[in-house]
Design a protein around this motif. Structure first.
Motif, PDB file in Angstrom:
ATOM      1  N   LEU A  99       0.815  -1.213   0.000  1.00  0.00           N
ATOM      2  CA  LEU A  99       0.000   0.000   0.000  1.00  0.00           C
ATOM      3  C   LEU A  99       0.854   1.271   0.000  1.00  0.00           C
ATOM      4  N   PRO A 100       1.910   1.354   0.823  1.00  0.00           N
ATOM      5  CA  PRO A 100       2.743   2.573   0.762  1.00  0.00           C
ATOM      6  C   PRO A 100       3.342   2.800  -0.620  1.00  0.00           C
ATOM      7  N   HIS A 101       3.764   1.700  -1.273  1.00  0.00           N
ATOM      8  CA  HIS A 101       4.325   1.849  -2.616  1.00  0.00           C
ATOM      9  C   HIS A 101       3.269   2.346  -3.597  1.00  0.00           C
ATOM     10  N   ALA A 102       2.039   1.818  -3.450  1.00  0.00           N
ATOM     11  CA  ALA A 102       0.955   2.251  -4.332  1.00  0.00           C
ATOM     12  C   ALA A 102       0.618   3.715  -4.094  1.00  0.00           C
ATOM     13  N   ALA A 103       0.592   4.102  -2.817  1.00  0.00           N
ATOM     14  CA  ALA A 103       0.283   5.497  -2.505  1.00  0.00           C
ATOM     15  C   ALA A 103       1.372   6.422  -3.026  1.00  0.00           C
ATOM     16  N   GLY A 104       2.633   5.988  -2.901  1.00  0.00           N
ATOM     17  CA  GLY A 104       3.736   6.796  -3.400  1.00  0.00           C
ATOM     18  C   GLY A 104       3.670   6.964  -4.909  1.00  0.00           C
ATOM     19  N   SER A 105       3.387   5.853  -5.618  1.00  0.00           N
ATOM     20  CA  SER A 105       3.276   5.939  -7.084  1.00  0.00           C
ATOM     21  C   SER A 105       2.121   6.838  -7.481  1.00  0.00           C
TER      22      SER A 105
END
Length: 393
Positions: free
Chosen positions: A134-140
């Motif tokens: 989720l953090p990676h998705a939010a960052g992208s």
């Protein structure tokens, strides 16, 4: 929906769209795994580029259609997506108000859609069980969305600045055109007023001399010759003045010598020769006044005496007073009203209106009207007037 553009602009836009199509259509055609939607996205964006200035609204719809086709083909953001900021710019620069705000809304919504599209895999993984993505998705999502928003909003802002500059230029052009129309109308008013002064004065003298000659032709033949000479002289002078005025109508910027207070002696002589008795009182140094003030004073005296000759009692003298004060020139013309005259000058007459406008043009004031059995014209023309004489120069 469609705005007028020049043939050159249409050819340039079609050439840009054709070059865009030739360059970027080769990419999906070379890849055998590409879906038809990939090629459709390039075609739609090229079409939007072709009409972006001719119809910004349709171009915006084409940009959305191309972006949707790209997402249906599961293509990653590509170089041909640079067409979208160009279309947003055109919507802000050339579109109507509704199209302009639709482009702004599309920029914000499109940025969010682009962020979700790029980070969709990470979001799906997080939803299906691996919350660590989720953090990676939010960052992208944040990076892609922010970059897209900044790019599109910058293009929209530049377009809005261009639209503002174009509107300002149009306003200046309209203001210049309006100023030219006002100047032309003022010039026409000046020429019409001068024409009225010349024709009314000359015809009044001619009529008075003709009537006098008809009455005296048997008892005093020599007076008839003098009257005819006066008629001929006044008519020739009037014809010359009318020719000058007509020349000014034909040739813009033509200048002519305007009468001043030094020409009053000749004017008084004409009126005396027409049978109008005059009592003149004036300062000896009126020539020091400005040209605008002298012209206004001359025309006021001329119009006042013309009215006296036409409507006044010629058995009683008319008086003309020109007096200098510390603040300006006072002009007063008084004549007896002929009780048998069928028409009398009124304060609302065309000649009185013209005199009042001439006084106002040099920041002066004029009052005219019956005063008992006389008609009185009083004008004050300041010597310190700063306004340019725009309509009676």
């Amino acid at each position: 929906m469609f705005r007028p553009i020049s043939t050159t602009q249409r050819i340039v836009d079609l050439a840009i769209a054709g070059a865009f199509l030739l360059v970027f259509a080769l990419v999906p055609l070379r890849d055998p795994t590409s879906l038809p939607a990939s090629w459709a996205a390039v075609v739609l964006l090229a079409a939007a580029l072709a009409v972006r200035r001719w119809s910004p609204g349709i171009a915006l719809i084409g940009a959305w259609a191309g972006a949707i086709a790209q997402m249906l083909a599961f293509d990653t953001p590509a170089v041909y997506d640079a067409a979208i900021p160009a279309i947003v710019y055109a919507c802000a620069a050339y579109g109507r108000r509704s199209v302009r705000w639709a482009a702004l809304t599309s920029s914000l919504v499109g940025a969010g859609v682009a962020g979700v599209y790029v980070a969709r895999s990470s979001f799906l993984t997080a939803v299906t069980g691996s919350i660590s993505t989720l953090p990676h998705a939010a960052g992208s999502f944040g990076i892609v969305g922010a970059l897209t928003a900044v790019t599109l909003l910058l293009a929209w802002t530049l377009g809005l600045l261009v639209a503002t500059a174009q509107r300002s230029r149009r306003n200046r052009q309209e203001a210049d055109a309006a100023g030219e129309q006002v100047a032309a109308e003022q010039e026409r008013t000046r020429i019409a007023r001068d024409m009225h002064d010349v024709v009314a004065h000359s015809l009044a003298v001619v009529i008075a001399q003709s009537d006098g000659a008809r009455l005296l032709r048997r008892t005093d033949p020599e007076s008839v010759d003098e009257a005819l000479e006066t008629i001929a002289s006044v008519s020739r002078a009037a014809l010359a003045d009318v020719r000058v005025l007509l020349q000014q109508l034909r040739y813009e910027g033509t200048t002519s010598v305007q009468p001043g207070l030094g020409d009053l002696d000749a004017l008084f002589a004409q009126f005396r020769g027409s049978g109008l008795q005059l009592e003149v009182t004036r300062e000896p140094d009126l020539g020091a006044l400005g040209t605008s003030t002298q012209l206004a004073a001359f025309r006021i005296v001329q119009e006042s005496l013309t009215n006296a000759l036409r409507h006044g009692d010629l058995t009683r003298p008319a008086s003309v007073v020109l007096a200098l004060t510390p603040h300006g020139l006072e002009v007063e013309v008084v004549n007896a009203i002929d009780p048998t005259s069928p028409s009398r000058p009124s304060p609302g007459g065309h000649g009185v209106i013209g005199m009042r406008e001439r006084a106002g043009a040099v920041q002066g004031d004029l009052r005219a009207g019956p005063d008992g059995d006389t008609f009185r014209v009083r004008a004050f023309l300041p010597t310190s007037a700063t306004a340019a004489l725009s309509i009676v120069r």
